[in-house]
Design an enzyme around this catalytic site. Structure first.
Site, PDB file in Angstrom:
ATOM      1  NE  ARG A  23     -42.944 -10.435 -29.886  1.00 37.06           N
ATOM      2  CZ  ARG A  23     -42.249 -10.525 -28.746  1.00 37.06           C
ATOM      3  NH1 ARG A  23     -41.501 -11.580 -28.504  1.00 37.06           N
ATOM      4  NH2 ARG A  23     -42.288  -9.560 -27.846  1.00 37.06           N
ATOM      5  CE1 TYR A  38     -40.041  -8.347 -24.975  1.00 34.14           C
ATOM      6  CE2 TYR A  38     -41.413  -8.853 -23.073  1.00 34.14           C
ATOM      7  CZ  TYR A  38     -41.143  -8.963 -24.424  1.00 34.14           C
ATOM      8  OH  TYR A  38     -41.986  -9.684 -25.235  1.00 34.14           O
ATOM      9  CG  HIS A  58     -43.816 -14.693 -26.581  1.00 34.33           C
ATOM     10  ND1 HIS A  58     -43.096 -15.342 -27.558  1.00 34.33           N
ATOM     11  CD2 HIS A  58     -44.325 -15.667 -25.774  1.00 34.33           C
ATOM     12  CE1 HIS A  58     -43.148 -16.649 -27.346  1.00 34.33           C
ATOM     13  NE2 HIS A  58     -43.887 -16.867 -26.279  1.00 34.33           N
TER      14      HIS A  58
HETATM   15  C1  LIG Z   1     -38.313 -26.448 -24.734  1.00 32.54           C
HETATM   16  C2  LIG Z   1     -38.992 -25.165 -24.380  1.00 32.54           C
HETATM   17  N1  LIG Z   1     -38.330 -24.254 -23.638  1.00 32.54           N
HETATM   18  C3  LIG Z   1     -38.924 -23.083 -23.310  1.00 32.54           C
HETATM   19  C4  LIG Z   1     -40.207 -22.819 -23.733  1.00 32.54           C
HETATM   20  C5  LIG Z   1     -40.859 -21.492 -23.376  1.00 32.54           C
HETATM   21  N2  LIG Z   1     -40.915 -20.666 -24.591  1.00 32.54           N
HETATM   22  C6  LIG Z   1     -42.049 -20.521 -25.294  1.00 32.54           C
HETATM   23  S1  LIG Z   1     -41.843 -19.566 -26.633  1.00 32.54           S
HETATM   24  C7  LIG Z   1     -40.212 -19.305 -26.286  1.00 32.54           C
HETATM   25  C8  LIG Z   1     -39.363 -18.441 -27.174  1.00 32.54           C
HETATM   26  C9  LIG Z   1     -39.358 -18.902 -28.586  1.00 32.54           C
HETATM   27  O1  LIG Z   1     -38.656 -17.998 -29.368  1.00 32.54           O
HETATM   28  P1  LIG Z   1     -38.471 -18.246 -30.904  1.00 32.54           P
HETATM   29  O2  LIG Z   1     -37.992 -19.626 -31.158  1.00 32.54           O
HETATM   30  O3  LIG Z   1     -37.658 -17.133 -31.433  1.00 32.54           O
HETATM   31  O4  LIG Z   1     -39.972 -18.194 -31.480  1.00 32.54           O
HETATM   32  P2  LIG Z   1     -40.981 -16.959 -31.456  1.00 32.54           P
HETATM   33  O5  LIG Z   1     -41.821 -17.115 -30.219  1.00 32.54           O
HETATM   34  O6  LIG Z   1     -40.198 -15.703 -31.459  1.00 32.54           O
HETATM   35  O7  LIG Z   1     -41.809 -17.132 -32.693  1.00 32.54           O
HETATM   36  C10 LIG Z   1     -39.847 -19.972 -25.124  1.00 32.54           C
HETATM   37  C11 LIG Z   1     -38.486 -19.930 -24.540  1.00 32.54           C
HETATM   38  C12 LIG Z   1     -40.883 -23.806 -24.482  1.00 32.54           C
HETATM   39  N3  LIG Z   1     -42.111 -23.632 -24.927  1.00 32.54           N
HETATM   40  N4  LIG Z   1     -40.244 -24.967 -24.802  1.00 32.54           N
END
Ligand SMILES: Cc1ncc(C[n+]2csc(CCOP(=O)(O)OP(=O)(O)O)c2C)c(N)n1
Ligand SMILES: [Mg+2]
Length: 356
Positions: free
Chosen positions: A254, A267, A258
């Site tokens: 990435r 972080y 985020h």
């Molecule tokens: C069920 C749920 N829990 C928490 C969140 C908050 N949240 C948004 S993005 C994220 C992290 C996602 O990480 P990843 O699956 O690695 O995808 P990336 O953002 O790195 O593409 C979280 C915890 C959410 N949107 N839905």
């Protein structure tokens, strides 16, 4: 112990864009350039949406910078009848599948894009915000395609963080048991917001998870579009010919925050913030295209300018498109509105001043 295929991600282009693996056969110049254009469109549109959010004209955006090879490459072998699911981070795949940039920009205005903005049905499910749910939708779509004897394959995508949700395991288990035509791609960008991969799972690679579900798995360098395409083509062909699901882990990085609500300097170790410069998938693919005589500086410049003009025109289209009426909120909840929903719809119309 790790088997050989799970030791290092499969590569065709190394970090300098040099060919180090078997080049896929029948790759035409036209196709390579089309992928390069889609990768550029992904980068430029993502940057534009961040800028619009900063101006207060768009909702929160999830940038996809640095992940263009994984996102575009996972959709390159798909045919019109195939399905794609994912989050906004996989926007590049949606663009490659034929989802219009105007529809994505309209989504960022905060509204569901209408069919006339989406274009010819690209068979992409709406972007998922609730992490992991799309894995179940993907397995369900694939099982339905099999039951209906349709010739379609489903590519489901999720992030590394999503693999910690139960949904991911349930989806892989069902797909494995029912030999569903599903390719589940985990785009591992090293982070789930501020949680680094090494705090998310004890296994060396997420691809290993396939073993427990009896689902064949592949580990691929997600910043190498040729490698992603090759692995996906094999998995998609296998699913289409009745061979069942494959799990693919695409290892990427990435580049940016985020989301527009995040500050990674809080972080991320400083070296992590610059690491992407050497791993930029656009630079890597460009090197290959130049060295192979597929592209020169002039052609490259033209592509950038044309892509930027197209992206701006599409964004303008989304911003010129009318705002939906507030009572549209109640549309598509049921085939026919229940009496209570109909009453609520009228109440909203009154409150919004649509009826007096
Ligand atoms: C069920 C749920 N829990 C928490 C969140 C908050 N949240 C948004 S993005 C994220 C992290 C996602 O990480 P990843 O699956 O690695 O995808 P990336 O953002 O790195 O593409 C979280 C915890 C959410 N949107 N839905
Ligand atoms: Mg992630």
């Amino acid at each position: 112990m790790l088997t050989k295929e799970f030791e290092t991600p499969f590569q065709i282009l190394n970090e300098d864009g040099q060919v180090v693996g078997p080049l896929p056969e029948n790759l035409s110049r036209g196709r390579l350039i089309e992928w390069y254009r889609t990768m550029w469109l992904t980068r430029l549109l993502s940057n534009k949406l961040v800028a619009l959010q900063r101006q207060g004209r768009a909702t929160t955006w999830i940038p996809s910078n640095g992940q263009e090879a994984a996102a575009v490459g996972l959709a390159t072998p798909l045919l019109d009848q195939d399905w794609l699911t994912g989050s906004p981070r996989e926007m590049g795949g949606y663009l490659q599948k034929g989802f219009s940039p105007a529809a994505i920009a309209y989504f960022c205005r905060g509204y569901p894009p209408p069919p006339e903005l989406v274009g010819k049905d690209p068979r992409c499910l709406p972007f998922t915000i609730v992490i992991g749910t799309q894995t179940l939708h993907s397995a369900g779509l694939a099982m339905a395609a099999k039951l209906k004897k349709e010739d379609s394959v489903v590519v489901g995508t999720c992030g590394d963080g999503a693999t910690s949700e139960g949904d991911f395991s349930e989806a892989l288990n069902f797909a494995g048991v029912f030999l569903a035509p599903l390719v589940m791609v985990v785009v591992n960008n090293g982070w789930a917001i501020s949680v680094p991969s090494y705090k998310q799972y004890a296994a060396k690679h997420l691809a290993q998870r396939g073993i427990g579900f009896g689902v064949p798995a592949r580990l691929v360098d997600g910043n190498d579009i040729l490698a992603v395409h090759a692995v996906m083509e094999e998995a998609v062909n296998n699913a289409r010919s009745g061979g069942g699901p494959t799990l693919v882990e695409a290892v990427t990085h990435r580049q940016a925050a985020h989301s527009t609500s995040d500050d990674p300097t809080r972080y991320c170790p400083p070296e992590n913030l610059t690491l992407w410069e050497t791993r930029d998938p656009l630079k890597r693919f460009r090197r290959f295209l130049y060295d192979g005589g597929y592209l020169d500086e002039k052609g490259d410049k033209d592509i950038t300018l044309e892509t930027e003009a197209y992206m701006n025109e599409q964004v303008q289209r989304a911003y010129d498109y009318p705002t939906p009426a507030p009572e549209n909120l109640f549309d598509n909840v049921f085939a026919e509105a229940t009496p209570r929903l109909a009453r609520q719809r009228e109440a909203v119309r009154e409150e919004a001043g649509v009826v007096k």
